[in-house]
Write an enzyme that holds these catalytic residues in place. Structure first.
Site, PDB file in Angstrom:
ATOM      1  N   LYS A  66       0.787  -1.146  -0.237  1.00 48.10           N
ATOM      2  CA  LYS A  66       0.109   0.147   0.060  1.00 48.10           C
ATOM      3  C   LYS A  66       0.806   1.188   0.118  1.00 48.10           C
ATOM      4  O   LYS A  66       0.339   2.242  -0.628  1.00 48.10           O
ATOM      5  CB  LYS A  66      -0.911  -0.036   1.211  1.00 48.10           C
ATOM      6  CG  LYS A  66      -2.102  -1.129   1.056  1.00 48.10           C
ATOM      7  CD  LYS A  66      -3.112  -0.684   2.339  1.00 48.10           C
ATOM      8  CE  LYS A  66      -4.206  -1.958   2.009  1.00 48.10           C
ATOM      9  NZ  LYS A  66      -5.178  -1.581   3.216  1.00 48.10           N
ATOM     10  N   ASP A 102     -10.103   3.013   2.080  1.00 47.28           N
ATOM     11  CA  ASP A 102     -10.210   2.277   3.393  1.00 47.28           C
ATOM     12  C   ASP A 102     -10.791   3.174   4.308  1.00 47.28           C
ATOM     13  O   ASP A 102     -11.694   2.936   5.007  1.00 47.28           O
ATOM     14  CB  ASP A 102      -8.773   1.894   3.695  1.00 47.28           C
ATOM     15  CG  ASP A 102      -8.070   0.693   3.098  1.00 47.28           C
ATOM     16  OD1 ASP A 102      -9.245  -0.273   2.884  1.00 47.28           O
ATOM     17  OD2 ASP A 102      -7.124   0.468   3.067  1.00 47.28           O
ATOM     18  N   ALA A 127      -2.166   2.965  15.902  1.00 44.24           N
ATOM     19  CA  ALA A 127      -1.834   4.119  14.979  1.00 44.24           C
ATOM     20  C   ALA A 127      -1.065   3.465  13.902  1.00 44.24           C
ATOM     21  O   ALA A 127       0.081   4.010  13.425  1.00 44.24           O
ATOM     22  CB  ALA A 127      -1.050   5.033  15.979  1.00 44.24           C
ATOM     23  N   ASN A 150      -2.060   4.299  21.671  1.00 40.51           N
ATOM     24  CA  ASN A 150      -1.464   3.091  20.948  1.00 40.51           C
ATOM     25  C   ASN A 150      -0.154   2.743  21.921  1.00 40.51           C
ATOM     26  O   ASN A 150       0.296   3.477  22.896  1.00 40.51           O
ATOM     27  CB  ASN A 150      -0.468   3.972  19.741  1.00 40.51           C
ATOM     28  CG  ASN A 150      -0.037   2.815  18.890  1.00 40.51           C
ATOM     29  OD1 ASN A 150      -0.735   1.747  18.523  1.00 40.51           O
ATOM     30  ND2 ASN A 150       1.056   3.125  18.238  1.00 40.51           N
ATOM     31  N   VAL A 153       3.372   5.105  21.992  1.00 32.31           N
ATOM     32  CA  VAL A 153       2.666   6.609  21.991  1.00 32.31           C
ATOM     33  C   VAL A 153       3.177   7.419  20.804  1.00 32.31           C
ATOM     34  O   VAL A 153       2.456   8.424  20.289  1.00 32.31           O
ATOM     35  CB  VAL A 153       2.656   7.312  23.414  1.00 32.31           C
ATOM     36  CG1 VAL A 153       2.025   8.528  23.458  1.00 32.31           C
ATOM     37  CG2 VAL A 153       2.062   6.270  24.264  1.00 32.31           C
TER      38      VAL A 153
HETATM   39  P1  NAP Z   1      -0.226  -2.139  11.139  1.00 30.01           P
HETATM   40  O1  NAP Z   1       0.157  -0.939  10.188  1.00 30.01           O
HETATM   41  O2  NAP Z   1       0.991  -3.362  11.478  1.00 30.01           O
HETATM   42  O3  NAP Z   1      -0.452  -1.585  12.448  1.00 30.01           O
HETATM   43  C1  NAP Z   1      -0.608  -2.448  13.863  1.00 30.01           C
HETATM   44  C2  NAP Z   1      -1.304  -1.725  15.264  1.00 30.01           C
HETATM   45  O4  NAP Z   1      -1.313  -2.770  16.055  1.00 30.01           O
HETATM   46  C3  NAP Z   1      -0.163  -0.718  15.359  1.00 30.01           C
HETATM   47  O5  NAP Z   1      -0.971   0.342  16.206  1.00 30.01           O
HETATM   48  C4  NAP Z   1       0.687  -1.414  16.609  1.00 30.01           C
HETATM   49  O6  NAP Z   1       0.974  -0.735  17.538  1.00 30.01           O
HETATM   50  C5  NAP Z   1      -0.506  -2.380  17.332  1.00 30.01           C
HETATM   51  N1  NAP Z   1      -0.196  -3.723  17.787  1.00 30.01           N
HETATM   52  C6  NAP Z   1       0.241  -4.590  16.990  1.00 30.01           C
HETATM   53  N2  NAP Z   1       0.667  -5.725  17.772  1.00 30.01           N
HETATM   54  C7  NAP Z   1       0.286  -5.225  19.318  1.00 30.01           C
HETATM   55  C8  NAP Z   1       0.617  -5.751  20.640  1.00 30.01           C
HETATM   56  N3  NAP Z   1       0.926  -7.098  20.750  1.00 30.01           N
HETATM   57  N4  NAP Z   1       0.149  -4.978  21.694  1.00 30.01           N
HETATM   58  C9  NAP Z   1      -0.070  -3.668  21.373  1.00 30.01           C
HETATM   59  N5  NAP Z   1      -0.393  -3.008  20.158  1.00 30.01           N
HETATM   60  C10 NAP Z   1      -0.011  -3.971  19.013  1.00 30.01           C
HETATM   61  O7  NAP Z   1      -1.442  -3.019  10.875  1.00 30.01           O
HETATM   62  P2  NAP Z   1      -2.629  -2.345   9.993  1.00 30.01           P
HETATM   63  O8  NAP Z   1      -2.388  -2.488   8.358  1.00 30.01           O
HETATM   64  O9  NAP Z   1      -2.900  -1.019  10.617  1.00 30.01           O
HETATM   65  O10 NAP Z   1      -3.820  -3.502  10.357  1.00 30.01           O
HETATM   66  C11 NAP Z   1      -4.215  -3.574  11.683  1.00 30.01           C
HETATM   67  C12 NAP Z   1      -5.602  -4.335  11.755  1.00 30.01           C
HETATM   68  O11 NAP Z   1      -6.555  -3.911  10.732  1.00 30.01           O
HETATM   69  C13 NAP Z   1      -5.394  -5.902  11.264  1.00 30.01           C
HETATM   70  O12 NAP Z   1      -6.030  -6.714  11.940  1.00 30.01           O
HETATM   71  C14 NAP Z   1      -6.031  -5.784   9.734  1.00 30.01           C
HETATM   72  O13 NAP Z   1      -6.390  -7.200   9.454  1.00 30.01           O
HETATM   73  C15 NAP Z   1      -7.094  -4.866  10.126  1.00 30.01           C
HETATM   74  N6  NAP Z   1      -7.523  -4.158   8.877  1.00 30.01           N
HETATM   75  C16 NAP Z   1      -9.177  -4.293   8.536  1.00 30.01           C
HETATM   76  C17 NAP Z   1      -9.502  -3.702   7.157  1.00 30.01           C
HETATM   77  C18 NAP Z   1     -10.857  -3.850   6.981  1.00 30.01           C
HETATM   78  O14 NAP Z   1     -11.220  -3.769   5.623  1.00 30.01           O
HETATM   79  N7  NAP Z   1     -11.891  -4.199   7.901  1.00 30.01           N
HETATM   80  C19 NAP Z   1      -8.561  -3.069   6.497  1.00 30.01           C
HETATM   81  C20 NAP Z   1      -7.159  -2.802   6.724  1.00 30.01           C
HETATM   82  C21 NAP Z   1      -6.750  -3.494   7.740  1.00 30.01           C
HETATM   83  P3  NAP Z   1       2.560  -0.292  17.558  1.00 30.01           P
HETATM   84  O15 NAP Z   1       2.249   1.049  16.797  1.00 30.01           O
HETATM   85  O16 NAP Z   1       2.836  -0.177  19.123  1.00 30.01           O
HETATM   86  O17 NAP Z   1       3.564  -1.340  16.917  1.00 30.01           O
END
Ligand code: NAP
Length: 279
Positions: A66, A102, A127, A150, A153
């Protein structure tokens, strides 16, 4: 000639977009087909060139491309540029133009459940990449108060700072968010916590959730995360991530065809594939 559409990502076999869009092409009697394309990071530039040469009409972009796709496109829509990520590409007379549906997909889905979103005090948990799209789109939709909690932070600080739309927002740790929970009308969960296979995990404790609050989780595998189950037990209204998925797809379909499709049908198509009931 049949029009070519698709989605690029790695992995891609699990994607439900082909099923959803091919069903719509049939419904609206459009001579088009949507394919899943497995594209590895190192092949992204070649894949984009190839799709262009083949005359692709449009495609979706999913993890991990992306962000990296941006310099490979001819134009980027201002919202996608601000978010820094593209999930939909449209071929206009040989030019590949990148969009991000999105965030706006999420806002469309949210407003089906919550009216006057601009007056609600919202807390976003997470975040990451998805949070960025949601935050910018909610701010651009006029939400006045949108705090971000987050684990890291500093990432919440950066997200708030980089938002080009005016919005009152504070960053919080996850612990502080738990303590302040009673202040929020809507809680929006955007982290990967609770996603299969680790379905027993919870990003924050909901003990102090406001009575009558709305809790939304953008995860749709499982359809009901532990957070949503616990929110439901506290009599909150809940929404899972399927609506966001459906509406981001609907907005992409509209960009490609000019038709805003039947979202209820899209939802049922995906629901059947997931084999479960949604909330
Ligand atoms: P990303 O960029 O990797 O972001 C992950 C987020 O989760 C960050 O805020 C991260 O915090 C936090 N995180 C991960 N593991 C953690 C833990 N053990 N404890 C605390 N915080 C944690 O991922 P993304 O692309 O944003 O996707 C996030 C979720 O959204 C996924 O489950 C994905 O399937 C879902 N999603 C859904 C749609 C839909 O159409 N419904 C679309 C896109 C994504 P840190 O910043 O501290 O690492």
């Amino acid at each position: 000639m049949k029009k070519l559409f698709g989605v690029i990502g790695d992995p891609i076999a699990h994607s439900m977009s082909p099923l959803m869009h091919n069903d719509l092409f049939q419904l609206y009697q459009l001579d088009a087909h949507y394919f899943p394309f497995h594209v590895k990071k190192e092949n992204l530039a070649d894949a984009i060139k190839g799709l262009k040469v083949l005359g692709v009409s449009g495609f979706n972009v999913t993890v991990p491309h992306k962000v990296d796709i941006i310099p490979l496109l001819d134009e980027i829509d201002p919202l996608a540029k601000a978010i820094g990520a593209v999930n939909t590409v449209v071929n206009v007379d040989g030019k590949l133009i990148g969009y991000n549906t999105d965030g706006n997909g999420y806002v469309r889905a949210l407003t089906n459940y919550v009216h006057h979103i601009e007056d609600k005090r919202m807390l976003m948990i997470g975040a990451g990449g998805a949070a960025r799209g949601l935050f910018f789109s909610l701010a651009s939709a006029g939400v006045k108060r949108l705090d971000v909690a987050n684990r890291t932070v500093e990432k919440a600080d950066a997200l708030i700072e980089e938002c080009p739309y005016e919005v009152k927002a504070n960053s919080l740790s996850l612990k502080d968010a738990e303590l302040a929970l009673a202040e929020y009308d809507c809680v929006i969960q955007t982290t990967s916590i609770g996603m299969a296979p680790k379905t027993d995990e919870l990003p924050i404790n909901l003990e102090r959730l406001k009575a009558g609050a709305f809790v939304s989780d953008i995860i749709y595998n499982p359809l009901e995360t532990r957070l949503l189950t616990e929110a439901k037990e506290r009599k909150a209204s809940i929404q899972n991530g399927l609506d966001m998925f459906v509406y981001q797809g609907a907005l992409a379909f509209e960009l490609w065809t000019g038709i805003f499709p039947d979202t209820e049908r899209m939802r049922k198509t995906v629901e059947m594939q997931l084999g479960g009931k949604t909330c």
